[in-house]
Design a protein around this motif. Structure first.
Motif, short mmCIF file in Angstrom:
data_model
loop_
_atom_site.label_atom_id
_atom_site.label_comp_id
_atom_site.label_asym_id
_atom_site.label_seq_id
_atom_site.Cartn_x
_atom_site.Cartn_y
_atom_site.Cartn_z
N TYR A 150 -10.35 44.03 114.02
CA TYR A 150 -8.90 44.30 114.03
C TYR A 150 -8.52 45.29 115.13
CZ TYR A 150 -11.04 48.01 111.32
OH TYR A 150 -11.86 49.00 110.90
N LYS A 151 -9.53 45.88 115.78
CA LYS A 151 -9.22 46.95 116.74
C LYS A 151 -8.74 46.40 118.07
CE LYS A 151 -12.41 50.04 114.59
NZ LYS A 151 -13.53 50.96 114.70
N TRP A 203 -4.91 40.26 113.96
CA TRP A 203 -5.12 40.84 112.63
C TRP A 203 -3.83 40.81 111.81
CZ3 TRP A 203 -8.52 42.20 109.09
CH2 TRP A 203 -8.18 43.17 108.14
N ILE A 204 -2.72 41.22 112.43
CA ILE A 204 -1.46 41.29 111.67
C ILE A 204 -0.98 39.89 111.29
CG2 ILE A 204 0.99 41.90 111.87
CD1 ILE A 204 0.00 44.41 113.44
N ILE A 205 -1.13 38.94 112.21
CA ILE A 205 -0.79 37.56 111.85
C ILE A 205 -1.65 37.11 110.67
CG2 ILE A 205 -0.83 35.15 112.63
CD1 ILE A 205 -0.19 36.17 115.45
N ALA A 248 -1.09 48.27 98.85
CA ALA A 248 -2.51 47.95 98.97
C ALA A 248 -2.72 46.81 99.97
CB ALA A 248 -3.07 47.55 97.61
N ILE A 249 -1.74 45.90 100.03
CA ILE A 249 -1.86 44.80 100.99
C ILE A 249 -1.33 45.23 102.36
CG2 ILE A 249 -1.26 42.39 101.43
CD1 ILE A 249 -0.66 42.22 98.36
N ALA A 259 -1.69 48.22 108.86
CA ALA A 259 -1.73 49.46 109.65
C ALA A 259 -3.17 49.83 110.02
CB ALA A 259 -1.08 50.60 108.86
N LEU A 260 -4.11 49.04 109.56
CA LEU A 260 -5.53 49.37 109.74
C LEU A 260 -5.93 49.65 111.19
CD1 LEU A 260 -8.19 49.74 108.32
CD2 LEU A 260 -8.57 47.29 108.45
#
Lengths: 259, 419
Positions: free
Chosen positions: B118-119, B126-128, B313-314, B319-320
């Protein structure tokens, strides 16, 4: 790759174990050997036919089976009565049909294509005749209780006197395996209650097993076809997987890397 | 990349490709340079595409026989199971397919968490992915309502009632969702419509997901940037195609076992009882794939805060990329993160377990601790770890870690075993 399968196996194990724990009953259910379990599981034809007899002579006076048709009784994978036998069975029931060309509803004997005739016109009528409790429809009952066939088999054989200190309302019976232990159905089976046409001895256990087998078939009429196809499909997939594995090895051998 | 020079051989091909560069696209997809050290955890992207297509195809077939009406839905499902040719097969594939879909998506997500996929520069992918995951949950939830069994009805009642927690307009929103004053026929018909729509939205997002992936290219188990094309990469076809195909077949064997030999083990028995607004089931439990979030919801005593916690939580996952402050992607080179990663995996499994249990006594306590830990992991451990952790030096490339002055041979072996 080894690591991968170890972890994957663990995940699947945890997922399924999780569910088995959830489904586990507080009381241990009675077990019997069901012929329809396992990879090659099939129904015992004789048991299905006897089971139908128990259903029609005992259960069907209160329990409907509204998603099953008479024709199903002669179809492959089921009790496999002959078509003549099923026609005779159907003809012993009456259904309301119509309206005819005069605009009148009329009563005729049931045909192969009709669904099982219900013992009561509607839920309210069934409740009124059964002390307020609705005898559940039996079409998918074997799938509608956690514990499935083992649960139904256990309830049929689980009637006993209530333990001291437990008082029951009128028309309520004590059953060791029923949820909450109270059941409004009187003990339905007893030794020699009916007479099997194939001469099998009608013990309580035998009748409970036969009728439960019949209920499983009613809930899953294509179970045998499913098991048969599953074996072929999985065998096919395994062979294909092996072939693809070797193709993959061959292709990846062109470069210096492992798969 | 070779697609810039791609010229179709035939005259018609060239004429067509100049007007719509489909052939260039096909060429890009076949030649797409992929890191050659991808392990089997990377095959779940392809597996998920298979799951989506399977759900759409079986779903279309079911929709031809299903009747979206409160009085007829349950009966029409039985009609499919009994009288439609191979209806039982199609329905069991569709019902178990949902579980398989989630199994695969969870592996896919946790793979991403382990290898830091995800970085930067892969935040948009990742967001998609998170949006796809949200839509999947919506589709699965609404699909579960359609057979109109007891769990369908009461699950729908519980979940839609969550919206009543919204201050001021909550009640109105719930009535609007229901199309009435309780879950009833209008609810069923709109859920059916949306259940039909969402998979196609997901399909569109999957195209974007893959498009966004093809810009930076795949991450890999080492987590370092790979020059493309180079000796560190292989063309997608045939190398990755055959490997994905092999993994997909293994997955299909597991799938087939569920469909043919225990098609109802992942479902709830109560859903074979027709919906009855007058009788509430003893335990209302969602499908297994929603259980961790259900546990979070129930662990908070306040309804509104419970809903907020569940949604956070989801959404916290989105924002990870910014919560994880470490520049190193792969957990292989992050000894501390690796341990916290496995604790998180255990934490989510525990949440799933207590989600299936009644919310009382010890279960409730465990759920609360696990919920707290879930947020601590993302909001405290990850940001701090990026600064504090002493990471293992990265190799310079996938192929030549030693030539690049890589000091630790044990790590090279480790890398080897990852393949």
């Amino acid at each position: 790759m080894k690591n991968f399968f170890k972890i994957l196996y663990l995940i699947i194990l945890i997922l399924t174990v999780n569910y088995q724990v959830n489904a586990a009953e507080k009381v241990k259910l009675l077990k019997t050997d069901w012929s329809f379990k396992g990879l090659f599981g099939k129904f015992d034809r004789g048991s299905l036919q006897r089971g139908y007899q128990v259903y029609s002579e005992v259960c069907s006076s209160c329990h409907s089976m509204k998603y099953v048709s008479y024709r199903n009784l002669s179809e492959p994978g089921g009790p496999e009565f002959t078509e003549e036998q099923v026609k005779a069975i159907a003809a012993s029931f009456e259904v309301v049909d119509g309206p005819n060309s005069d605009g009148e509803m009329f009563v005729r004997p049931a045909k192969l294509s009709d669904k099982f005739v219900m013992p009561f016109e509607n839920v309210k009528a069934a409740q009124a005749a059964n002390g307020g409790a609705y005898p559940p429809d039996m079409s998918v009952l074997a799938k509608a209780r956690s514990g499935g066939v083992d649960y139904i088999y256990s309830v049929l054989l689980g009637y006993e006197d209530p333990p001291s200190g437990v008082t029951l309302d009128e028309g309520v019976y004590y059953n060791k395996y029923m949820y909450g232990n109270n059941i409004k159905m009187a003990k339905p089976l007893s030794n020699d209650l009916i007479e099997y046409s194939d001469g099998t001895v009608t013990t309580e256990e035998q009748m409970a097993k036969d009728v439960t087998t019949f209920l499983m078939w009613a809930a899953e009429p294509h179970l045998e076809a499913r098991h048969k196809m599953g074996f072929k499909a999985i065998l096919y997939l395994i062979i294909l997987t092996i072939l693809v594995y070797f193709s993959m090895k061959k292709i990846w051998s062109r470069i210096e890397s492992e798969v | 990349m070779s697609d810039h020079e791609y010229v179709p051989k035939s005259k018609f091909g060239k004429w067509f490709n100049d007007r719509l560069p489909l052939l260039t696209l096909a060429s890009h997809l076949t030649d797409y340079p992929t890191p050659k050290n991808l392990n089997y955890w990377w095959t779940f992207g392809g597996i998920l595409t298979f799951c989506l297509i399977t759900q759409i195809v079986t779903g279309l077939t079911l929709a031809m026989h299903y009747i979206a009406h409160a009085d007829l839905a349950f009966e029409s499902v039985e009609h499919i199971m009994r009288d439609v040719n191979y209806g039982w097969l199609i329905r069991y594939i569709h019902a178990n397919g949902a579980s398989m879909f989630f199994l695969a998506v969870y592996i896919h997500i946790f793979r991403s968490l382990f290898y830091g996929s995800y970085k930067s520069p892969r935040e948009i992918i990742w967001i998609i992915g998170i949006i796809i995951y949200l839509l999947m949950m919506a589709a699965a939830f609404m699909g579960y309502v359609l057979p109109w069994g007891q769990m369908s009805f009461w699950g729908a009642t519980v979940i839609t009632n969550l919206f009543s927690a919204i201050p001021l307009v909550g009640e109105g929103v719930v009535n609007w969702l229901w199309g009435g004053y309780s879950v009833d026929n209008p609810t069923l018909t709109r859920f059916f419509t949306l259940h039909y729509l969402i998979p196609f939205l997901i399909l569109g997002l999957v195209v974007l997901h893959i498009w966004a992936l093809h810009v930076p290219g795949n991450n890999n188990p080492i987590g370092i940037d790979v020059k493309k094309p180079s000796k560190d990469t292989v063309p997608f076809h045939p190398y990755i195609v055959i490997k994905d195909g092999f993994a997909l077949l293994m997955f299909m064997i597991v799938f087939a076992f569920f469909v043919f030999y225990s098609p109802n083990i992942l479902g709830h028995a109560d859903n074979y009882i027709e919906a009855n607004p007058m009788v509430t089931p003893a335990h209302i439990v969602p499908e297994w794939y929603l259980l961790p979030f259900y546990a979070i919801l129930r662990s908070i005593p306040d309804k509104l805060m419970g809903v907020v916690a569940m949604l956070s939580a989801i959404l916290i996952l989105a924002a990870l990329p910014w919560l994880d402050t470490s520049k190193i992607r792969s957990a292989v080179f992050r000894p501390l993160y690796k341990q916290f990663y496995w604790i998180l995996v255990a934490d989510v499994l525990i949440l799933g377990y207590v989600g299936a249990m009644p919310a009382e006594g010890l279960y409730l306590l465990i759920a609360r601790v696990a919920t707290a830990y879930y947020f601590i992991h993302f909001l405290m451990i990850l940001p701090i770890l990026g600064f504090k952790e002493k990471t293992i030096p990265l190799p310079l490339s996938i192929t030549d870690p030693v030539l690049g002055g890589f000091p630790n041979t044990a790590i090279v072996k480790k890398k080897e075993s990852l393949n």
